[in-house]
Enzyme design. Structure first.
Site, PDB file in Angstrom:
ATOM      1  N   LYS A 148       0.821  -1.217   0.000  1.00  0.00           N
ATOM      2  CA  LYS A 148       0.000   0.000   0.000  1.00  0.00           C
ATOM      3  C   LYS A 148       0.851   1.262   0.000  1.00  0.00           C
ATOM      4  CE  LYS A 148      -3.782  -0.065   2.366  1.00  0.00           C
ATOM      5  NZ  LYS A 148      -4.780  -0.053   3.464  1.00  0.00           N
ATOM      6  N   GLU A 168      -6.134 -22.786   2.219  1.00  0.00           N
ATOM      7  CA  GLU A 168      -5.926 -23.542   3.461  1.00  0.00           C
ATOM      8  C   GLU A 168      -5.579 -22.616   4.619  1.00  0.00           C
ATOM      9  OE1 GLU A 168      -6.532 -26.570   5.460  1.00  0.00           O
ATOM     10  OE2 GLU A 168      -5.977 -27.334   3.487  1.00  0.00           O
ATOM     11  N   ASP A 201     -14.383 -14.281  13.819  1.00  0.00           N
ATOM     12  CA  ASP A 201     -13.290 -15.016  13.200  1.00  0.00           C
ATOM     13  C   ASP A 201     -13.630 -16.506  13.106  1.00  0.00           C
ATOM     14  OD1 ASP A 201     -10.287 -15.132  12.430  1.00  0.00           O
ATOM     15  OD2 ASP A 201     -10.439 -16.605  14.046  1.00  0.00           O
ATOM     16  N   LYS A 245     -14.415 -18.916   9.541  1.00  0.00           N
ATOM     17  CA  LYS A 245     -13.739 -20.198   9.333  1.00  0.00           C
ATOM     18  C   LYS A 245     -14.757 -21.342   9.244  1.00  0.00           C
ATOM     19  CE  LYS A 245      -9.574 -18.643  11.738  1.00  0.00           C
ATOM     20  NZ  LYS A 245      -8.782 -18.698  12.994  1.00  0.00           N
ATOM     21  N   GLY A 248      -0.482 -16.837  13.444  1.00  0.00           N
ATOM     22  CA  GLY A 248       0.929 -16.501  13.530  1.00  0.00           C
ATOM     23  C   GLY A 248       1.624 -16.649  12.195  1.00  0.00           C
TER      24      GLY A 248
END
Length: 398
Positions: free
Chosen positions: A39, A120, A192, A196, A294
């Site tokens: 950006k 994935e 979240d 998923k 992470g």
């Protein structure tokens, strides 16, 4: 036969940088990053000519045959992925919100342009859950997928139950360690996990469900009363997402806090880890465990998708294409615990039965059966009320 991948990378944060290093040093991959779109201009570890600042510099480049999208903004990710697919480029994305909100269109774009979109990394970090649901659990034996899908909320609950921290202290620790954002609502309110779950539901049962049509309630209203109640009963509270097969090719799904006993696999999933239980008719329960977020866990999933693209892999969406998918049913009755202080809030809840209740001077609770559809009707109100809701789990397959 492996294909040479010329990659256009969107985003050069922690995961993007890690991916760049792995691809540069690994002789096993016939792939290279040709351009990186970011950006803003700033000092980075790579030469200035490695970067571009306009998405079309990658999307309109005929020599780039693969796009890896690793940005946070779901709206921008949607534009990038859509145009890349329309241009006939292979795509890897980690943006769970974008995928969940636009899954039907993503399916159509792949079909129309005969191109593969892999994601994935969007579901459970290092746990290869999507590929397993696609390839190993691709038959009619699957009964349910249940999991702790959000590492931030799980870290907070672990500190509460294992280290006797308060919710506020545990949340601050999670933020200080980078497990939770300064605005933690995406994690602790269950969104979240919801995004998923939408993705996993497609690959489990071939059903596309809109996120705003799913019962979702998080942990931000948890109190000492709720924590003490769980402890007295020998439970921990976990934020759990589940899709479950019902009779007559119906499924139901939800994201809710849940009382979990020691006899459940997810009882021992702690800190920022994820855990997923797959239950089937013939194989009973299979448990998958690993870090759900992470740089390295996410990066490993991105890398796995890139490797798969090099071998011309694509999702077959077997449940959707070969069985026609299942029907989402909201009339499943579940047993919930509701803690309240003002009895008038009970007027919002259309319980079918009350199985247990307690009235105290400051806090009271009821446990009873209620249809998921009744809770969906009032789920916006649920977040405003001085209450806490958790599922007992006694009416579920797992």
């Amino acid at each position: 036969m492996k294909q040479k991948l010329n990659i256009g990378l969107f985003g050069f944060g922690v995961v993007g940088q890690g991916l760049y290093e792995v691809l540069k040093t690994s002789p096993a991959f016939n792939a290279e990053i040709s351009k990186i779109c970011v950006k803003n201009k700033k000092q980075r570890s790579l030469p200035e000519d490695s970067f571009c600042y306009n998405a079309d510099d990658i999307l309109d480049d005929p020599d780039i045959n693969t796009v890896v999208e690793l940005i946070d903004n779901a709206d921008e990710a949607y534009k990038i992925v859509k145009k890349a697919l329309q241009k006939g480029k292979k795509v890897v994305s980690a943006n769970k919100k974008m995928l969940a909100e636009n899954m039907a269109e993503m399916l159509q774009l792949q079909k129309e342009n005969n191109v593969s979109l892999l994601y994935e990394a969007s579901a459970c970090g290092s746990i290869p859950i999507i590929r397993n649901l696609e390839e190993y659990y691709d038959n009619d034996l699957l009964l349910s997928v249940t999991g702790i899908l959000n590492g931030s909320s799980n870290y907070i609950l672990s500190k509460i139950f294992d280290h006797n921290q308060s919710y506020d202290t545990a949340l601050k620790d999670a933020q200080d360690l980078g497990f939770a954002e300064s605005d933690p609502s995406f994690d602790v309110e269950g969104y979240d996990s919801l995004f998923k779950l939408i993705i996993l539901t497609l690959h489990s049962f071939g059903t596309v469900v809109q996120p705003n049509d799913v019962l979702t309630y998080g942990i931000s209203n948890i109190s000492d009363f709720d924590i003490n109640y769980a402890r007295e009963k020998g439970f921990k509270i976990k934020l759990v997402a589940q899709v479950e097969r019902l009779e007559n090719n119906n499924i139901t799904l939800f994201v809710l806090p849940r009382f979990v006993g020691k006899d459940k696999y997810i009882y021992s999933v702690e800190d920022e880890f994820n855990g997923v239980v797959i239950k089937g008719k013939a194989y009973d329960k299979q448990f998958m465990f690993g870090k759900g977020a992470g740089a390295h866990p996410t990066g490993s999933a991105v890398l796995s998708d890139i490797t798969a693209l090099a071998h011309n892999y694509s999702y077959e969406y077997k449940k959707l294409n070969y069985s026609g998918g299942f029907t989402y049913n909201k009339d499943r009755a579940i047993e919930i615990y509701i803690r309240y202080s003002d009895e008038s809030v009970l007027n919002y809840f259309n319980f079918e039965t009350i199985n247990e209740e307690y009235k105290g001077r400051e806090n009271s609770y009821k446990i009873g059966l209620i249809k998921i559809s009744e809770l969906i009707k009032i789920q916006d109100k649920l977040r405003e009320l001085d209450i806490f809701i958790a599922i007992t789990g006694r009416t579920l397959n797992y």
